[in-house]
Design a protein around this motif. Sequence first.
Motif, PDB file in Angstrom:
ATOM      1  N   GLU A 151       3.887   0.430   2.718  1.00  0.00           N
ATOM      2  CA  GLU A 151       3.916  -0.640   3.698  1.00  0.00           C
ATOM      3  C   GLU A 151       3.384  -1.914   3.060  1.00  0.00           C
ATOM      4  OE1 GLU A 151       1.239  -0.561   7.023  1.00  0.00           O
ATOM      5  OE2 GLU A 151      -0.119   0.845   6.023  1.00  0.00           O
TER       6      GLU A 151
ATOM      7  N   ALA B 298     -10.690  -5.857   3.688  1.00  0.00           N
ATOM      8  CA  ALA B 298      -9.528  -5.219   4.291  1.00  0.00           C
ATOM      9  C   ALA B 298      -9.650  -3.707   4.234  1.00  0.00           C
ATOM     10  CB  ALA B 298      -8.253  -5.674   3.574  1.00  0.00           C
TER      11      ALA B 298
ATOM     12  N   ALA C  32      -6.932  -0.526   3.779  1.00  0.00           N
ATOM     13  CA  ALA C  32      -5.538  -0.208   3.483  1.00  0.00           C
ATOM     14  C   ALA C  32      -4.955   0.772   4.486  1.00  0.00           C
ATOM     15  CB  ALA C  32      -5.430   0.356   2.072  1.00  0.00           C
TER      16      ALA C  32
ATOM     17  N   HIS D  38      -7.682  -7.010   8.279  1.00  0.00           N
ATOM     18  CA  HIS D  38      -8.066  -8.039   7.331  1.00  0.00           C
ATOM     19  C   HIS D  38      -9.050  -8.985   8.020  1.00  0.00           C
ATOM     20  CE1 HIS D  38      -4.559  -7.075   4.657  1.00  0.00           C
ATOM     21  NE2 HIS D  38      -4.098  -6.619   5.825  1.00  0.00           N
TER      22      HIS D  38
ATOM     23  N   LEU E 242       1.176  -4.962   3.253  1.00  0.00           N
ATOM     24  CA  LEU E 242      -0.020  -5.286   4.015  1.00  0.00           C
ATOM     25  C   LEU E 242       0.058  -6.708   4.555  1.00  0.00           C
ATOM     26  CD1 LEU E 242      -2.814  -3.643   1.815  1.00  0.00           C
ATOM     27  CD2 LEU E 242      -1.620  -2.696   3.797  1.00  0.00           C
TER      28      LEU E 242
ATOM     29  N   ASP F 133      -4.750  -1.504   7.894  1.00  0.00           N
ATOM     30  CA  ASP F 133      -4.203  -2.845   7.656  1.00  0.00           C
ATOM     31  C   ASP F 133      -4.994  -3.914   8.406  1.00  0.00           C
ATOM     32  OD1 ASP F 133      -2.580  -4.667   6.404  1.00  0.00           O
ATOM     33  OD2 ASP F 133      -0.932  -4.483   7.842  1.00  0.00           O
TER      34      ASP F 133
ATOM     35  N   SER G 265       0.847  -1.195   0.000  1.00  0.00           N
ATOM     36  CA  SER G 265       0.000   0.000   0.000  1.00  0.00           C
ATOM     37  C   SER G 265       0.882   1.243   0.000  1.00  0.00           C
ATOM     38  CB  SER G 265      -0.900  -0.002   1.235  1.00  0.00           C
ATOM     39  OG  SER G 265      -1.577   1.237   1.374  1.00  0.00           O
TER      40      SER G 265
END
Length: 701
Positions: A376, A414, A416, A421, A378, A419, A365
């Motif tokens: 970063e 998810a 972004a 999920h 993910l 982060d 991301s």
Amino acid sequence: MFRKTFVFSSLALIATTIAVSPIMAEQDPHLWLEEVDSDQALEWAEKQNKESLSFLESQPLFEPIQEEALAILTSDDRIAYPSLMGGEIYNFWRDNTHVRGIWRTTSRESYRSDDPDWDIILDVDALAEEEEENWVWAGSSCRYPDYDRCMVGLSRGGADAAVRREFDLEKRAFVEDGFVLPEAKSSVSWRDRDSVFVGTDFGEGSLTDSGYPRQVRLWERGTPVEEAELVFEGEASDVSVNGVRFWDSDTPYDMIIRSIGFFTRHYYLFEDGETHRIDIPEDASLAGVLNGQLLVELKSDWEKDDRQFAQGALLVADMAGVRAGEADFQLLYQPDMQEALSGVTTTENRVLVSVLDNVIGRLVSFRQTEDGWESEVLGAPDMGTLSVVTTDDKSDGFFYNYTGFLTPSTLYQADAASDEHVSVRSEPEQFDSSGLTVSQHEVESADGTRVPYFVIHPEEMDDEKGMPTLLNAYGGFEVPRTPFYSGVMGKAWLERGGVYVLANIRGGGEFGPRWHQAALKENRQHAFDDFIAVGRDLVDRGITTPEQLGIQGGSNGGLLVGAAFTQAPELFNAVVCQVPLLDMQRYHKLLAGASWMAEYGNPDVDEEWAYIREYSPYHNVHEGEDYPKVFFTTSTRDDRVHPAHARKMVARMKEQGHDVLYYENIEGGHGGAANLEQRAHLSGLIYTYLHYRLNSEKEAG
């Protein structure tokens, strides 16, 4: 929000009339099989079908495999994959009750429940019955940002050519006197509620040599399409030209995309009736726009304003500078030699980059800050294939899919930004994978290049006897082949004692543009060498024997297996060659073939035909050779890869005295099947054939 994907696809082409010269007629006695719907050609196809079906359908394994495949393909346990539009979930679904399918919607909250409350928008089965047409769903394109009107595609029998009709999402009905296009391989893109960009067959001179739209017109509501204003026209030698409107949040940009080749294009901003070309390399691709920043993916090295950018890089530039012709590109991401970008998408504030790392997926991301861009990785699951399914334009939420060879698909929701999920849906195991494992190997190809491949096999194997093994690959058009879960293949093949192999040969996109370009044109033999090298390595490792080794490929993969069995017939005992390219002297004269010359070369140029001639399967099959009993499949309604490739190859091989099998589905398009029942039937035929050939022929009857 970037609302349009600028990736040229071979999904559209106007069927052309084949001109046969007296010289060519003398050279090729099977040209009459290129007449798709002629009585003579169809009678020939039906005769071949009857012979092959009577044999394959009589085998003891056919009925159970077909029934198992149909149960898997129509199971209610399948994931209903979402498409986010305007905060709602949309989905197209087929099952036993809805063979042709239903288009439906539900809320996000309902979708997260165990039993979503689906609202049917359009029932294709009911529509086909009402209109007495063999309709197959060909997708929809809905107007951003209101999502009140859509252009719905309906194909007869699964062909790429489709009828386009305007649909009212609120009224759940086609719009009377709305935007409607007759059957063609058209390009239609919403500009606003009352106008669209359109490209279609407007008559003589309106199509490229490849059969795609050559013109972009602006079509106003209430006017005949023939009177639509011409705003751009490409050259006849182009592949296609189309117009689109894409959005960056509430800011629209109109653009003309001129595909001068399959992998090359010019992008033009269309403003105030004028076009202004964006200054990027011809082989670069626009990947999106976010918060005023244009994303560009490079396919080759680029020197820009004394800066060097490497092949495969993802670049970013301020849109204001782009519009002024003074773009200042900056590097956003540079894959290393083991990596490749496999997808770029955007949420409200993030750029999501799907990366393949030695053919294993991960998600990265990116967000823009005052100090530049930050990235970063993910926290998605690893050691499998990750693919972004749909993103939200009003948040940083998105859905992605995770799968592996022995891991059924799981759909994740998810965010972004945080982060987070959450597993939303998971498919159950559809075959018994106990005792199976996945390994990854490498083999040295003919020129020394290391080529990786995956093997799905029992943990305990007898390396003296080997096992029935099916080898698959694609190797073209920068398409990567990654780990995937197939209930049908697992049930029909793995559960019955077979080994499955997926080879990541050159020509694909597993390692970015360099891996693809290594097998272009005069280097095409590298893909075939890689594939044959994997086959020989499987034998050398004791995984299988030539008597137990089968290969399978479709479309460009059909060309691959066609070249493989003509070049190394002693290595294989079964060949499944589906919707293939085989006559490489005339491929560019048949349907979409002209658009693929950037991949294979132009057979009309002597020096290019010289290297194409060396591998063209149709020209390298010979009387007296000991070939395996090949199974060719194709579709009469395939208007992308002409069915004559398979037809003529079968006719030539039979004429030479070779024993082959052939099945031509009278409908089904390039996928070879128009609905789930036909897919199950085709699966039954293919896996029955494989067991018959690779299980010492006795276990399959």
